[in-house]
Write an enzyme that holds these catalytic residues in place. Structure first.
Site, mmCIF file in Angstrom:
data_model
loop_
_atom_site.group_PDB
_atom_site.id
_atom_site.type_symbol
_atom_site.label_atom_id
_atom_site.label_comp_id
_atom_site.label_asym_id
_atom_site.label_seq_id
_atom_site.Cartn_x
_atom_site.Cartn_y
_atom_site.Cartn_z
ATOM 1 N N ARG A 65 51.083 118.067 58.011
ATOM 2 C CA ARG A 65 50.972 119.438 57.508
ATOM 3 C C ARG A 65 51.425 119.448 56.045
ATOM 4 O O ARG A 65 52.317 118.667 55.664
ATOM 5 C CB ARG A 65 51.858 120.409 58.315
ATOM 6 C CG ARG A 65 51.258 120.827 59.642
ATOM 7 C CD ARG A 65 50.004 121.702 59.485
ATOM 8 N NE ARG A 65 49.416 122.105 60.755
ATOM 9 C CZ ARG A 65 48.352 121.539 61.328
ATOM 10 N NH1 ARG A 65 47.750 120.509 60.769
ATOM 11 N NH2 ARG A 65 47.868 122.005 62.468
ATOM 12 N N HIS A 69 41.276 118.747 55.210
ATOM 13 C CA HIS A 69 41.732 118.990 56.594
ATOM 14 C C HIS A 69 40.663 118.562 57.614
ATOM 15 O O HIS A 69 40.280 119.328 58.494
ATOM 16 C CB HIS A 69 42.132 120.465 56.804
ATOM 17 C CG HIS A 69 43.076 120.644 57.967
ATOM 18 N ND1 HIS A 69 44.086 121.571 57.990
ATOM 19 C CD2 HIS A 69 43.162 119.996 59.164
ATOM 20 C CE1 HIS A 69 44.738 121.499 59.134
ATOM 21 N NE2 HIS A 69 44.201 120.539 59.868
HETATM 22 P P1 NAP Z 1 53.644 115.918 69.037
HETATM 23 O O1 NAP Z 1 53.116 115.105 70.168
HETATM 24 O O2 NAP Z 1 54.297 117.221 69.305
HETATM 25 O O3 NAP Z 1 54.665 114.958 68.257
HETATM 26 C C1 NAP Z 1 55.499 115.419 67.250
HETATM 27 C C2 NAP Z 1 56.394 114.278 66.809
HETATM 28 O O4 NAP Z 1 57.201 114.723 65.714
HETATM 29 C C3 NAP Z 1 57.372 113.837 67.922
HETATM 30 O O5 NAP Z 1 57.526 112.443 67.898
HETATM 31 C C4 NAP Z 1 58.680 114.517 67.520
HETATM 32 O O6 NAP Z 1 59.850 113.849 67.916
HETATM 33 C C5 NAP Z 1 58.569 114.441 66.000
HETATM 34 N N1 NAP Z 1 59.416 115.445 65.358
HETATM 35 C C6 NAP Z 1 59.338 116.783 65.431
HETATM 36 N N2 NAP Z 1 60.327 117.364 64.723
HETATM 37 C C7 NAP Z 1 61.040 116.353 64.190
HETATM 38 C C8 NAP Z 1 62.186 116.295 63.361
HETATM 39 N N3 NAP Z 1 62.818 117.407 62.921
HETATM 40 N N4 NAP Z 1 62.667 115.088 63.008
HETATM 41 C C9 NAP Z 1 62.067 113.960 63.461
HETATM 42 N N5 NAP Z 1 60.971 113.933 64.246
HETATM 43 C C10 NAP Z 1 60.477 115.129 64.612
HETATM 44 O O7 NAP Z 1 52.503 116.213 67.965
HETATM 45 P P2 NAP Z 1 51.138 115.401 67.728
HETATM 46 O O8 NAP Z 1 50.116 115.776 68.725
HETATM 47 O O9 NAP Z 1 51.462 113.966 67.555
HETATM 48 O O10 NAP Z 1 50.680 116.035 66.333
HETATM 49 C C11 NAP Z 1 51.484 115.910 65.161
HETATM 50 C C12 NAP Z 1 50.982 116.837 64.087
HETATM 51 O O11 NAP Z 1 49.748 116.357 63.538
HETATM 52 C C13 NAP Z 1 50.604 118.247 64.538
HETATM 53 O O12 NAP Z 1 51.766 119.050 64.700
HETATM 54 C C14 NAP Z 1 49.732 118.719 63.412
HETATM 55 O O13 NAP Z 1 50.550 119.314 62.420
HETATM 56 C C15 NAP Z 1 49.110 117.430 62.865
HETATM 57 N N6 NAP Z 1 47.662 117.355 63.088
HETATM 58 C C16 NAP Z 1 46.824 117.298 62.009
HETATM 59 C C17 NAP Z 1 45.451 117.188 62.186
HETATM 60 C C18 NAP Z 1 44.526 117.074 61.016
HETATM 61 O O14 NAP Z 1 43.305 117.071 61.188
HETATM 62 N N7 NAP Z 1 45.035 116.942 59.815
HETATM 63 C C19 NAP Z 1 44.909 117.164 63.476
HETATM 64 C C20 NAP Z 1 45.792 117.247 64.563
HETATM 65 C C21 NAP Z 1 47.153 117.341 64.360
HETATM 66 P P3 NAP Z 1 60.226 113.675 69.488
HETATM 67 O O15 NAP Z 1 59.212 112.685 70.026
HETATM 68 O O16 NAP Z 1 61.589 113.138 69.482
HETATM 69 O O17 NAP Z 1 60.074 115.042 70.097
#
Ligand code: NAP
Length: 300
Positions: A215, A263
């Site tokens: 993000r 994006h």
């Molecule tokens: P997810 O499964 O919820 O994973 C989030 C990860 O971030 C987890 O490992 C979590 O740690 C870690 N995290 C959250 N807060 C943190 C903090 N304060 N300090 C350290 N680590 C932290 O999410 P996801 O499905 O992998 O997706 C990640 C992000 O990708 C989405 O939220 C979105 O913003 C982005 N995204 C972008 C696109 C694009 O096209 N550009 C598409 C899809 C998603 P824990 O494992 O310990 O909970």
């Protein structure tokens, strides 16, 4: 079961949803109290969720839920999107751009100069850190590891992928000081905003590259521009921004050390994601807990 579809692109979703969950009736409008669940994405019809008193699930079509989790009218359980198609798209995006950074693909202009003085190292000699080890971060880390990169992940809990070094919350410095290439796949929460500020950027090895499909709020734009100017950061591939579309006069557009992608890193694929939605709707119908529930306090 009556399901309100409140998201753009109904034409793209209608067929896959009906095929994946024929027992549900998907509707674009109706009596709010008559809906058992809501499929949600920004840009859909509804933002006030309070009249949907009987909905037992709000299913986001996006993995990033920052625009709905902060909605004060949301009282229903919220599930985020975890979709194999989305995951595969993100793996391909990140591996592609990491390889470009790793191989120095931009060094070879068609200008008659024989630049044979820098041979790229092999992947195992390149340290890559993935910030975020959730559904997407883990998949990307595994794929980079499979290509031979020396990969580590960083996440709040320190949970990572088998066989890959995993740093936890208070080990950010260790995760960054090794990162010749850093891939950012964190959610946008109060905790993660401006994570990559000038201090954190300074922890990276000089000349590191950044790939951010997470993000836009995760990086302090001004600090990044300063780090690019000084050579602390060699190149930044940015897919997400504080304002989207990125305004035409934003300095990222004219900076040759920045690659802007609009994006498009990965989108939810209706054919695979409809099956995930169907599974969650069935869980709700059976009175079971849906998959991939968002922790409202943590914001992801
Ligand atoms: P997810 O499964 O919820 O994973 C989030 C990860 O971030 C987890 O490992 C979590 O740690 C870690 N995290 C959250 N807060 C943190 C903090 N304060 N300090 C350290 N680590 C932290 O999410 P996801 O499905 O992998 O997706 C990640 C992000 O990708 C989405 O939220 C979105 O913003 C982005 N995204 C972008 C696109 C694009 O096209 N550009 C598409 C899809 C998603 P824990 O494992 O310990 O909970």
């Amino acid at each position: 079961m009556r399901v309100l579809f409140s998201a753009p692109d109904w034409d793209r979703w209608q067929g896959p949803l009906a095929a994946a969950c024929p027992e549900a009736e998907f509707l674009l409008k109706g009596d709010p109290e008559g809906f058992d669940a809501i499929i949600y994405a920004p840009g859909g019809e509804i933002e006030d969720l309070s009249p949907y008193r009987n909905a037992k699930l709000v299913q986001s079509l996006w993995a990033g839920v920052e625009r709905i989790v902060t909605n004060r009218t949301l009282t229903q359980p919220l599930a985020r999107m975890v979709d194999p198609g989305l995951e595969q798209g993100m793996v391909e995006y990140c591996c592609g751009w990491v390889l470009r950074m790793h191989l120095g693909m931009d060094n070879y202009a068609q200008d008659g100069i024989w630049r044979n003085d820098i041979v790229p190292p092999l992947a195992h000699q390149r340290q890559v850190t993935v910030l975020g080890a959730g559904a997407l971060g883990k998949a990307v880390a595994r794929a980079l590891h499979g290509l031979g990169f020396d990969v580590a992940t960083w996440s709040a809990s320190g949970r990572g992928a088998d066989g890959i070094t995993a740093y936890s919350g208070d080990e950010l410095r260790q995760a960054l000081t090794r990162a010749e290439i850093v891939v950012i796949l964190l959610p946008d929460t109060a905790e993660t905003q401006n994570l990559m500020d000038s201090d954190r950027l300074a922890m990276l090895p000089k000349g590191a590259a950044i790939v951010n499909p997470g993000r836009g709020t995760l990086i302090d734009d001004e600090a990044l521009l300063a780090a690019l100017d000084s050579g602390q950061v060699r190149h930044a591939v940015l897919d997400v921004f504080r304002t989207e579309p990125l305004p035409p006069d934003h300095p990222f557009w004219s900076n040759s050390s920045v690659t802007v992608t609009p994006h498009i890193a990965s989108e939810t694929r209706a054919d695979t994601a409809a099956k995930v939605v169907a599974e969650n709707l069935r869980r709700v119908m059976r009175g079971e807990e849906p998959l991939f529930l968002v922790d409202r306090d943590k914001g992801y």
